[in-house]
Scaffold this active site. Structure first.
Site, PDB file in Angstrom:
ATOM      1  N   ASP A 125       0.813  -1.212   0.000  1.00  0.00           N
ATOM      2  CA  ASP A 125       0.000   0.000   0.000  1.00  0.00           C
ATOM      3  C   ASP A 125       0.851   1.268   0.000  1.00  0.00           C
ATOM      4  OD1 ASP A 125      -2.702  -0.266  -0.163  1.00  0.00           O
ATOM      5  OD2 ASP A 125      -3.072   0.603   1.807  1.00  0.00           O
ATOM      6  N   LEU A 165     -12.052   8.263  -0.303  1.00  0.00           N
ATOM      7  CA  LEU A 165     -12.871   8.470   0.894  1.00  0.00           C
ATOM      8  C   LEU A 165     -13.669   7.216   1.198  1.00  0.00           C
ATOM      9  CD1 LEU A 165     -14.257  12.015  -0.095  1.00  0.00           C
ATOM     10  CD2 LEU A 165     -12.120  11.473   1.094  1.00  0.00           C
ATOM     11  N   GLY A 166     -13.095   6.344   1.997  1.00  0.00           N
ATOM     12  CA  GLY A 166     -13.807   5.156   2.464  1.00  0.00           C
ATOM     13  C   GLY A 166     -13.746   5.162   3.976  1.00  0.00           C
ATOM     14  N   PHE A 168     -21.741   6.732   6.498  1.00  0.00           N
ATOM     15  CA  PHE A 168     -22.274   8.029   6.073  1.00  0.00           C
ATOM     16  C   PHE A 168     -23.755   7.976   5.707  1.00  0.00           C
ATOM     17  CE2 PHE A 168     -19.159  11.554   5.662  1.00  0.00           C
ATOM     18  CZ  PHE A 168     -18.198  10.978   6.473  1.00  0.00           C
ATOM     19  N   ARG A 169     -24.256   6.809   5.297  1.00  0.00           N
ATOM     20  CA  ARG A 169     -25.695   6.724   5.015  1.00  0.00           C
ATOM     21  C   ARG A 169     -26.477   6.989   6.299  1.00  0.00           C
ATOM     22  NH1 ARG A 169     -24.290   1.246   1.920  1.00  0.00           N
ATOM     23  NH2 ARG A 169     -22.801   1.378   3.629  1.00  0.00           N
ATOM     24  N   GLY A 204     -15.895   4.174  -0.950  1.00  0.00           N
ATOM     25  CA  GLY A 204     -17.309   4.108  -0.554  1.00  0.00           C
ATOM     26  C   GLY A 204     -18.013   5.457  -0.483  1.00  0.00           C
ATOM     27  N   GLY A 220     -16.633   8.526  -1.454  1.00  0.00           N
ATOM     28  CA  GLY A 220     -16.329   9.317  -2.653  1.00  0.00           C
ATOM     29  C   GLY A 220     -17.165   8.899  -3.850  1.00  0.00           C
TER      30      GLY A 220
HETATM   31  P1  AMP Z   1     -14.945   1.606   1.766  1.00  0.00           P
HETATM   32  O1  AMP Z   1     -13.977   1.607   2.913  1.00  0.00           O
HETATM   33  O2  AMP Z   1     -14.376   2.198   0.529  1.00  0.00           O
HETATM   34  O3  AMP Z   1     -15.629   0.286   1.557  1.00  0.00           O
HETATM   35  O4  AMP Z   1     -16.123   2.634   2.209  1.00  0.00           O
HETATM   36  C1  AMP Z   1     -17.028   2.271   3.222  1.00  0.00           C
HETATM   37  C2  AMP Z   1     -17.840   3.504   3.636  1.00  0.00           C
HETATM   38  O5  AMP Z   1     -18.437   4.109   2.483  1.00  0.00           O
HETATM   39  C3  AMP Z   1     -19.012   3.196   4.547  1.00  0.00           C
HETATM   40  O6  AMP Z   1     -18.653   3.146   5.909  1.00  0.00           O
HETATM   41  C4  AMP Z   1     -19.948   4.354   4.281  1.00  0.00           C
HETATM   42  O7  AMP Z   1     -19.603   5.418   5.168  1.00  0.00           O
HETATM   43  C5  AMP Z   1     -19.624   4.787   2.883  1.00  0.00           C
HETATM   44  N1  AMP Z   1     -20.693   4.456   1.928  1.00  0.00           N
HETATM   45  C6  AMP Z   1     -20.918   3.296   1.289  1.00  0.00           C
HETATM   46  N2  AMP Z   1     -22.015   3.387   0.498  1.00  0.00           N
HETATM   47  C7  AMP Z   1     -22.497   4.638   0.655  1.00  0.00           C
HETATM   48  C8  AMP Z   1     -23.605   5.361   0.120  1.00  0.00           C
HETATM   49  N3  AMP Z   1     -24.441   4.799  -0.763  1.00  0.00           N
HETATM   50  N4  AMP Z   1     -23.763   6.640   0.524  1.00  0.00           N
HETATM   51  C9  AMP Z   1     -22.921   7.218   1.390  1.00  0.00           C
HETATM   52  N5  AMP Z   1     -21.850   6.587   1.923  1.00  0.00           N
HETATM   53  C10 AMP Z   1     -21.640   5.323   1.565  1.00  0.00           C
END
Ligand code: AMP
EC number: 2.7.2.1
Length: 363
Positions: free
Chosen positions: A113, A174-175, A248-249, A295, A297
């Site tokens: 990474d 942004l996850g 964020f949902r 997620g 972003g």
């Molecule tokens: P990741 O680490 O890239 O899998 O991102 C996970 C995060 O993305 C979750 O904790 C949520 O905060 C956000 N997320 C996923 N789907 C959505 C959505 N449809 N709307 C807003 N935030 C989301």
């Protein structure tokens, strides 16, 4: 994963390994569960032409910055690196050991990474602290999420039909973990994470930037030892620390219902993000494209809108309709006449790792 087409044959996650709520007591059981799931999905590992197992390893230290074929010697080196990344590398090493045991005739390859950021300019990689101490203990800014930043910046260039070496980009990953990078002509000039993935943006449960004085202050006054403070900053901070929720949902639903803690958490998250966008516009001097990924972003139109609201004078003009369209895939969300193009690009770290593995094996 088929590296050329990018088609996954199957996919899944075995989480919470060793936790009472999880399905697997240890990494070996987790991998056996994954194999079982693959078989159920009709993927026979023996006959599927499996070329390699790609392992995502968070910290490559100074030593590892290319995809690396794993043997006993490399695994021993990775174990030593666990000092630099005690929260992240030990589980990866555990996974590697178990996978090599269960698939002994397959090539195992580590993809780091930190790799993409290995050649950060010294001005961005160096902490302004006692130089001798920093060198002795390998304290520098390493950067993380590099596989995603590289993949997304290449996808953005391909979408715009421009060679990556002719584009200046800001990538916002942004996850649950979150990081930003400034990339000029395919080479990173800066990134928001540092010695560890704790620095930079506000994250799901991590604080991001914080005055290091907070650590010594809490140690002296709150009767917390270093592990307790580290655990608090990694696991009970960020959006979750402020609002008791990291998704964020759900955060938006809480804000709708008048929850002031959720509103503050959102505002702190967006404020930090805007600071980094401003900083990286200045680091790059000229910016062609800003890309949102991961997620939040990829899915959260409100975050994208608020991150760049009012920055028209800096060359960023969103098209609200495009931003809110909810479509998937690589897409432009800036207005036609926006001097800086704003994109959403879904990240795909698995595919990037699969391609790194295939490239290494092809020599
Ligand atoms: P990741 O680490 O890239 O899998 O991102 C996970 C995060 O993305 C979750 O904790 C949520 O905060 C956000 N997320 C996923 N789907 C959505 C959505 N449809 N709307 C807003 N935030 C989301």
């Amino acid at each position: 994963m088929e590296p050329d087409s990018g088609e996954p044959l199957s996919g899944g996650v075995v989480g919470e390994i060793g936790e009472p709520s999880g399905r697997a007591a240890d990494h070996e059981e987790a991998l056996r569960l994954a194999f079982h799931q693959l078989a159920e999905d009709g993927v026979d590992l023996k006959s599927s032409g499996l070329l390699a197992v790609g392992h995502r390893v968070v910290h490559g230290g100074q030593t590892f910055y290319r995809p690396t074929l794993l043997d006993d010697g490399v695994v021993a080196e990775l174990e030593k690196l666990s000092e630099l990344a005690p929260l992240h590398n030990p589980p990866a090493v555990q996974g590697i050991k178990v996978a090599r045991k269960l698939l002994p005739d397959t090539a195992h390859i580590a993809v780091f990474d930190t790799a993409f950021f290995h050649h950060l300019p010294a001005a961005a990689a160096t902490y302004a602290m006692d130089r001798e101490l920093a060198q002795r203990y390998r304290v520098r800014r390493y950067g993380f999420h590099g596989t995603s930043h590289r993949y997304v910046s290449e996808q953005a260039a391909a979408f715009l039909k421009r060679p990556p070496d002719g584009l200046n980009q800001i990538v916002l990953h942004l996850g649950n973990g979150a990081s930003a990078s400034a990339i000029a002509g395919g080479r990173p000039l800066d990134t928001s994470m540092g010695l560890t993935p704790l620095e930079g943006l506000v994250m799901g449960t991590r604080s991001g930037d914080i005055d290091p004085g907070v650590v010594s202050y809490l140690w002296r006054t709150a009767n917390m030892d270093v592990e307790a403070i580290e655990s608090m900053l990694n696991n009970r901070s960020g959006v979750w620390g402020l609002a008791g929720e990291r998704d964020f949902r759900k955060l938006h639903a809480m804000i709708e219902s008048g929850d002031s803690s959720a509103k503050l958490a959102y505002d702190v998250f967006v404020h930090r993000l805007r600071k980094y966008i401003g900083a990286y516009l200045a680091v790059l001097g000229h910016t062609d494209v800003i890309t949102f990924t991961a997620g939040i972003g990829e899915n959260d139109a409100a975050v994208r809108r608020d991150a760049v609201a009012g920055l028209e004078e800096l060359g960023i003009v969103l098209d609200d309709g495009l931003n809110e369209s909810g479509s998937k895939g690589v897409r432009r969300i800036s207005a036609d006449d926006s001097p800086i193009t704003v994109l959403v690009v879904p990240t795909n770290e698995e595919l990037a790792i699969a391609r790194d593995c295939a490239a290494l094996l092809a020599g």
